[in-house]
Write an enzyme that holds these catalytic residues in place. Structure first.
Site, short mmCIF file in Angstrom:
data_model
loop_
_atom_site.label_atom_id
_atom_site.label_comp_id
_atom_site.label_asym_id
_atom_site.label_seq_id
_atom_site.Cartn_x
_atom_site.Cartn_y
_atom_site.Cartn_z
N SER A 214 0.87 -1.29 0.00
CA SER A 214 0.18 0.08 -0.04
C SER A 214 0.87 1.18 0.03
CB SER A 214 -0.86 -0.10 1.35
OG SER A 214 -1.53 1.27 1.38
N HIS B 188 -1.20 -1.18 -4.34
CA HIS B 188 -2.38 -0.66 -3.67
C HIS B 188 -2.36 0.86 -3.59
CE1 HIS B 188 -6.06 -1.70 -1.73
NE2 HIS B 188 -5.65 -0.66 -0.69
N ASP C 245 -4.91 3.84 -2.15
CA ASP C 245 -5.77 4.38 -1.08
C ASP C 245 -6.24 5.84 -1.63
OD1 ASP C 245 -6.26 1.92 0.36
OD2 ASP C 245 -4.16 2.26 1.00
N MET D 232 -8.56 8.68 -0.45
CA MET D 232 -9.74 9.11 0.89
C MET D 232 -10.03 10.42 0.65
SD MET D 232 -7.36 7.44 3.92
CE MET D 232 -6.77 5.77 3.83
N HIS E 47 -8.17 1.76 -4.67
CA HIS E 47 -9.06 1.61 -3.43
C HIS E 47 -9.70 2.85 -3.13
CE1 HIS E 47 -9.93 0.11 0.97
NE2 HIS E 47 -10.82 0.36 0.54
N MET F 242 -11.80 5.23 -1.10
CA MET F 242 -12.77 5.48 0.07
C MET F 242 -13.44 6.65 0.25
SD MET F 242 -9.79 3.53 2.49
CE MET F 242 -8.60 3.71 1.07
N MET G 111 -12.22 -5.33 4.49
CA MET G 111 -11.51 -4.55 5.02
C MET G 111 -11.10 -5.21 6.81
SD MET G 111 -10.62 -1.63 3.88
CE MET G 111 -9.54 -1.39 5.30
N PHE H 10 -6.95 4.81 7.82
CA PHE H 10 -5.31 4.79 8.32
C PHE H 10 -4.99 3.56 8.23
CE2 PHE H 10 -8.47 7.69 10.79
CZ PHE H 10 -7.73 8.89 10.57
N GLY I 230 -1.52 1.12 9.55
CA GLY I 230 -0.87 0.76 10.96
C GLY I 230 -1.85 0.43 12.01
N ASP J 93 -7.19 -6.22 3.49
CA ASP J 93 -6.49 -4.81 3.67
C ASP J 93 -6.79 -4.40 4.94
OD1 ASP J 93 -5.65 -2.50 3.03
OD2 ASP J 93 -7.20 -1.55 1.86
N GLY J 94 -5.64 -4.23 5.77
CA GLY J 94 -5.28 -3.79 6.79
C GLY J 94 -4.88 -4.68 7.99
N SER K 101 2.10 -0.91 6.49
CA SER K 101 3.14 -0.41 7.21
C SER K 101 4.13 -1.62 7.52
CB SER K 101 2.69 -0.50 8.84
OG SER K 101 1.38 0.16 8.63
C1 DX5 Z 1 -6.74 1.42 5.15
C2 DX5 Z 1 -6.23 1.35 3.64
C3 DX5 Z 1 -5.15 0.36 3.56
C4 DX5 Z 1 -3.84 0.91 4.44
C5 DX5 Z 1 -3.52 -0.53 5.03
O1 DX5 Z 1 -7.79 2.47 4.98
O2 DX5 Z 1 -7.13 1.05 3.00
O3 DX5 Z 1 -4.77 0.00 2.39
O4 DX5 Z 1 -3.06 1.26 3.70
O5 DX5 Z 1 -2.26 -0.34 5.91
P1 DX5 Z 1 -1.57 -1.28 6.95
O6 DX5 Z 1 -1.05 -2.49 6.06
O7 DX5 Z 1 -0.64 -0.54 7.70
O8 DX5 Z 1 -2.70 -1.69 7.92
ZN ZN Z 2 -6.92 -0.01 1.00
#
Ligand code: DX5
Ligand code: ZN
Length: 220
Positions: A9, A34, A36, A38, A67, A69, A138, A144, A146, A176-177, A199
């Protein structure tokens, strides 16, 4: 042999050294980027938008897994196609006319994905599962990087996998996450075919090796 897609990501990259981090992913065993997006409305955070995606796309040599959001994603489907998205995933919770949105993504020539928040039951996809290329589960609340992995994810993946098999859908399951080398294998065993890692990859001293490790663990 199961070839699981590994999708670092970019949210967790060093934005001051974005090209360097994109080249690192190019050089690694990662399969997808990937990305993100937002909007600060659907989720309580703003990541980056079109100009940054364009910059990533200039250097990225692998599939762009985008992705969204954001609320009302229909407004930007063509824009993301023009920016190079290969897979476009929208949130179930952000779409009033999900079937129409999925068709619009496919009509632009992209793979269509739908993401589910941790509280959303996989059953809501029963009537569109055959239209989907990908379902993103998810495993943290979106917004976020981490955060820690929600254990109920395994149940959701198994239930979704059973639905996919029963309907003959060709959709693949992406997680994801909070993905790490600790949960990767169990996720693939439960039915996942794509793993996002933010992360875990970018906090590593040796991200290329960390990606290789994830790839190895998730190849069953
Ligand atoms: C969160 C994102 C994820 C995020 C995952 O809303 O959709 O893609 O970057 O990060 P980690 O792997 O650190 O949980
Ligand atoms: Zn994502």
């Amino acid at each position: 042999m199961k070839n699981t897609m590994i999708a670092p990501s970019v949210l967790a990259a060093d934005f001051g050294n974005l090209q360097r981090d994109v080249e690192m992913i190019n050089a690694s065993q990662a399969d997808w980027f990937h990305i993100d997006i937002m909007d600060g409305v659907f989720v309580p955070n703003i990541s980056f938008g079109m100009p940054v995606l364009e910059a990533i796309g200039k250097h990225a040599k692998k599939t762009l897994d985008v992705h969204l959001m954001i609320v009302d994603p229909d407004r930007y489907i063509k824009t993301f196609k023009d920016l190079g998205a290969d897979i476009l995933t929208v949130h179930y919770e952000a779409c009033n006319h999900l079937h129409r949105t999925i068709q619009a993504i496919k009509a632009e020539g992209m793979k269509a994905g739908v993401a589910l928040n941790p509280h959303t039951n996989v059953n809501v996809l029963e009537d569109v599962i055959k239209d989907l290329d990908l379902v993103l589960i998810m495993s943290v609340n979106p917004g976020f990087g981490g955060q820690s992995f929600i254990e109920n994810t395994y149940n959701k993946v198994k239930k979704l996998k059973a639905m996919i098999d029963a309907t003959g859908s060709s959709a693949i399951i992406e997680i994801d996450g909070g993905v790490t080398s600790k949960n990767a294998k169990a996720l693939v065993e439960a039915g996942a075919s794509a793993l996002v890692a933010g992360s875990f990859v970018f906090k590593s001293e040796t991200p290329i090796e960390t990606i290789a490790e994830l790839k190895e663990i998730s190849t069953l």
